[in-house]
Design a protein around this motif. Structure first.
Motif, mmCIF file in Angstrom:
data_model
loop_
_atom_site.group_PDB
_atom_site.id
_atom_site.type_symbol
_atom_site.label_atom_id
_atom_site.label_comp_id
_atom_site.label_asym_id
_atom_site.label_seq_id
_atom_site.Cartn_x
_atom_site.Cartn_y
_atom_site.Cartn_z
ATOM 1 N N VAL A 12 0.401 50.495 61.470
ATOM 2 C CA VAL A 12 0.025 50.767 62.858
ATOM 3 C C VAL A 12 -0.240 52.261 63.018
ATOM 4 O O VAL A 12 0.651 53.096 62.829
ATOM 5 C CB VAL A 12 1.157 50.362 63.824
ATOM 6 C CG1 VAL A 12 0.678 50.471 65.264
ATOM 7 C CG2 VAL A 12 1.653 48.950 63.528
ATOM 8 N N ASP A 13 -1.473 52.578 63.342
ATOM 9 C CA ASP A 13 -1.825 53.992 63.556
ATOM 10 C C ASP A 13 -3.105 54.044 64.377
ATOM 11 O O ASP A 13 -4.013 53.251 64.161
ATOM 12 C CB ASP A 13 -2.030 54.688 62.203
ATOM 13 C CG ASP A 13 -1.893 56.214 62.328
ATOM 14 O OD1 ASP A 13 -1.051 56.778 61.620
ATOM 15 O OD2 ASP A 13 -2.654 56.823 63.136
ATOM 16 N N ASP A 14 -3.156 54.960 65.330
ATOM 17 C CA ASP A 14 -4.350 55.028 66.174
ATOM 18 C C ASP A 14 -5.519 55.706 65.467
ATOM 19 O O ASP A 14 -6.661 55.559 65.886
ATOM 20 C CB ASP A 14 -4.031 55.732 67.507
ATOM 21 C CG ASP A 14 -3.492 57.132 67.298
ATOM 22 O OD1 ASP A 14 -2.584 57.291 66.458
ATOM 23 O OD2 ASP A 14 -3.983 58.061 67.964
ATOM 24 N N GLU A 15 -5.245 56.436 64.394
ATOM 25 C CA GLU A 15 -6.322 57.119 63.669
ATOM 26 C C GLU A 15 -6.837 56.231 62.532
ATOM 27 O O GLU A 15 -6.090 55.932 61.599
ATOM 28 C CB GLU A 15 -5.787 58.409 63.034
ATOM 29 C CG GLU A 15 -5.311 59.449 64.017
ATOM 30 C CD GLU A 15 -6.470 60.183 64.672
ATOM 31 O OE1 GLU A 15 -7.613 60.071 64.151
ATOM 32 O OE2 GLU A 15 -6.251 60.839 65.698
ATOM 33 N N LEU A 56 4.864 52.559 61.032
ATOM 34 C CA LEU A 56 4.598 52.740 62.447
ATOM 35 C C LEU A 56 4.390 54.204 62.813
ATOM 36 O O LEU A 56 5.285 55.039 62.658
ATOM 37 C CB LEU A 56 5.789 52.150 63.220
ATOM 38 C CG LEU A 56 5.731 52.083 64.730
ATOM 39 C CD1 LEU A 56 4.517 51.298 65.215
ATOM 40 C CD2 LEU A 56 7.009 51.429 65.266
ATOM 41 N N ASP A 57 3.212 54.470 63.315
ATOM 42 C CA ASP A 57 2.890 55.801 63.817
ATOM 43 C C ASP A 57 3.715 56.064 65.086
ATOM 44 O O ASP A 57 3.899 55.167 65.898
ATOM 45 C CB ASP A 57 1.381 55.820 64.144
ATOM 46 C CG ASP A 57 0.890 57.202 64.562
ATOM 47 O OD1 ASP A 57 1.583 58.202 64.279
ATOM 48 O OD2 ASP A 57 -0.198 57.259 65.168
ATOM 49 N N VAL A 58 4.207 57.285 65.235
ATOM 50 C CA VAL A 58 5.001 57.601 66.419
ATOM 51 C C VAL A 58 4.100 57.917 67.611
ATOM 52 O O VAL A 58 4.272 57.383 68.703
ATOM 53 C CB VAL A 58 5.964 58.782 66.153
ATOM 54 C CG1 VAL A 58 6.626 59.242 67.455
ATOM 55 C CG2 VAL A 58 7.030 58.374 65.144
ATOM 56 N N SER A 59 3.112 58.776 67.402
ATOM 57 C CA SER A 59 2.251 59.202 68.516
ATOM 58 C C SER A 59 0.987 58.371 68.576
ATOM 59 O O SER A 59 0.132 58.470 67.694
ATOM 60 C CB SER A 59 1.830 60.659 68.332
ATOM 61 O OG SER A 59 2.950 61.467 68.178
ATOM 62 N N MET A 60 0.905 57.571 69.628
ATOM 63 C CA MET A 60 -0.305 56.780 69.856
ATOM 64 C C MET A 60 -0.543 56.771 71.351
ATOM 65 O O MET A 60 0.417 56.802 72.131
ATOM 66 C CB MET A 60 -0.108 55.343 69.358
ATOM 67 C CG MET A 60 0.066 55.228 67.857
ATOM 68 S SD MET A 60 0.254 53.516 67.314
ATOM 69 C CE MET A 60 1.927 53.164 67.830
ATOM 70 N N PRO A 61 -1.815 56.707 71.755
ATOM 71 C CA PRO A 61 -2.077 56.598 73.185
ATOM 72 C C PRO A 61 -1.517 55.272 73.704
ATOM 73 O O PRO A 61 -1.479 54.296 72.958
ATOM 74 C CB PRO A 61 -3.606 56.614 73.282
ATOM 75 C CG PRO A 61 -4.126 56.648 71.891
ATOM 76 C CD PRO A 61 -3.005 56.690 70.926
ATOM 77 N N SER A 108 6.810 61.792 56.814
ATOM 78 C CA SER A 108 6.038 62.677 57.678
ATOM 79 C C SER A 108 4.616 62.880 57.163
ATOM 80 O O SER A 108 4.333 62.737 55.977
ATOM 81 C CB SER A 108 6.765 64.012 57.832
ATOM 82 O OG SER A 108 7.198 64.463 56.566
ATOM 83 N N LYS A 109 3.741 63.147 58.126
ATOM 84 C CA LYS A 109 2.339 63.439 57.814
ATOM 85 C C LYS A 109 2.198 64.934 57.617
ATOM 86 O O LYS A 109 2.893 65.690 58.298
ATOM 87 C CB LYS A 109 1.443 63.004 58.977
ATOM 88 C CG LYS A 109 1.364 61.526 59.182
ATOM 89 C CD LYS A 109 0.473 61.270 60.398
ATOM 90 C CE LYS A 109 0.605 59.855 60.898
ATOM 91 N NZ LYS A 109 0.009 59.655 62.214
ATOM 92 N N PRO A 110 1.307 65.436 56.810
ATOM 93 C CA PRO A 110 0.445 64.605 55.976
ATOM 94 C C PRO A 110 1.260 63.864 54.917
ATOM 95 O O PRO A 110 2.179 64.445 54.349
ATOM 96 C CB PRO A 110 -0.505 65.627 55.332
ATOM 97 C CG PRO A 110 0.234 66.926 55.392
ATOM 98 C CD PRO A 110 1.097 66.875 56.609
HETATM 99 MG MG LIG Z 1 -1.188 58.845 66.054
#
Ligand SMILES: [Mg+2]
Length: 303
Positions: A12-15, A56-61, A108-110
């Motif tokens: 799950v990631d918005d990018e 799971l991505d933390v920051s998503m709209p 963590s990203k990257p």
């Molecule tokens: Mg994101």
């Protein structure tokens, strides 16, 4: 259930770039599903009961990763799915928050590909071992479908869910007609064979993700059908398909082949009895009536 040896992982990631990078990294390790935001992630999980792990991505709209995790943990049906957060946040407090919410791990990203791959592998290995042990303890050894213990657990879970979500719940008991006479006449080996074929048939009829067919004991089966469902139609199909197996039964006074009687109940939202035992008792009463009224039939009751 899908292939038990291949775990399913939801990314799950918005990018799109991040989704692609993770998918590429994990291809060949598992079956992959992708979602682009929190809401579609939850939808995916609802449609696919076999997901072992979510990256799971933390920051998503919209709905962020923390909220997705909170909702997963709040629902008994999804509470055990593993979650590894993937995030650009490098703050220790964020990491702590994720772990306190019940995430299994944090990367963590990257992303560092080798680390992510190793963490996913470690998690999946443990999850698969646990799943295999669970599967064995939940299975009826004769028929391969769920056993009574598993059914009891799932019924308790379905009752809690129905109460919380105000959904209706259907339950049915199914009994093979004149089975003692069948065993006496054809022998226990043939009886076991017949039970296997009937179990398989019933499992084919109730096949939505959260439907459950279990062997309750002897020649008695139970069906758990959460949510809105035409229980009468499901049971009628089960009854018909068992007859169509054409398992000859010379000693039956009901038909020339093995048949089943079905007693189903639908507990509407908000009208669920206090205990799962009383739910089972009501289904049993309806089954008993189906037997008394001539067997090889479906009776249902709504309350
Ligand atoms: Mg994101």
């Amino acid at each position: 259930m899908n292939d038990l040896t291949t775990p399913t992982v939801l990314i799950v990631d918005d990018e799109p770039m991040n989704r692609m990078a993770l998918a590429e990294l994990l291809s060949g390790e598992c079956r992959l599903l992708l979602a682009k935001d929190g809401a579609s992630a939850l939808q995916r999980v609802a449609d696919e009961p076999d997901i072992s792990l979510i990256l799971l991505d933390v920051s998503m709209p919209g709905m962020g990763g923390y909220e997705v995790l909170r909702r997963l943990r709040a629902d008994a049906r999804t509470a055990d799915i593993g979650v590894i957060f993937v995030t650009g946040h490098t703050d220790e407090r964020d990491e702590e928050r994720g772990l306190l919410l019940g995430a299994q791990d944090y990367v963590s990203k990257p992303i560092r590909p080798a680390i992510v791959k190793a963490r996913v592998r470690n998690y999946l290995k443990l999850a698969m071992q646990r799943r295999e042990l669970e599967r064995l303890s939940q299975q009826d050894s004769l028929t391969g479908i769920a056993n009574r213990r598993h059914f009891d657990e799932e019924l308790a879970r379905a009752c809690r869910h129905a109460r919380r979500s105000q959904e209706s719940l259907s339950l049915a008991m199914i009994d093979v007609d004149h089975f003692k006479q069948y065993n006496d006449h054809y022998g226990h080996g043939a009886g076991d064979d017949a039970l296997r074929r009937i179990a398989h048939t019933l499992a084919g009829v109730a096949r939505r993700p959260y439907d459950l067919v279990a062997r309750y004991g002897g020649e008695e089966f139970v069906l758990l059908l959460p949510g809105v469902v035409d229980v009468e139609a499901v049971l009628e199909q089960a009854r018909r398909e068992v007859m169509q197996l054409g398992i000859a039964h010379q000693m039956s006074t009901t038909a020339s082949v093995l048949t089943v009687s079905c007693g189903g109940i639908v507990a509407d939202a908000g009208r669920l009895p206090k205990t799962k035992e009383s739910l089972l008792n009501r289904a049993d009463e309806v089954l008993y009536r189906a037997k008394r009224e001539g067997r090889n039939r479906v009776l249902t009751e709504r309350f």
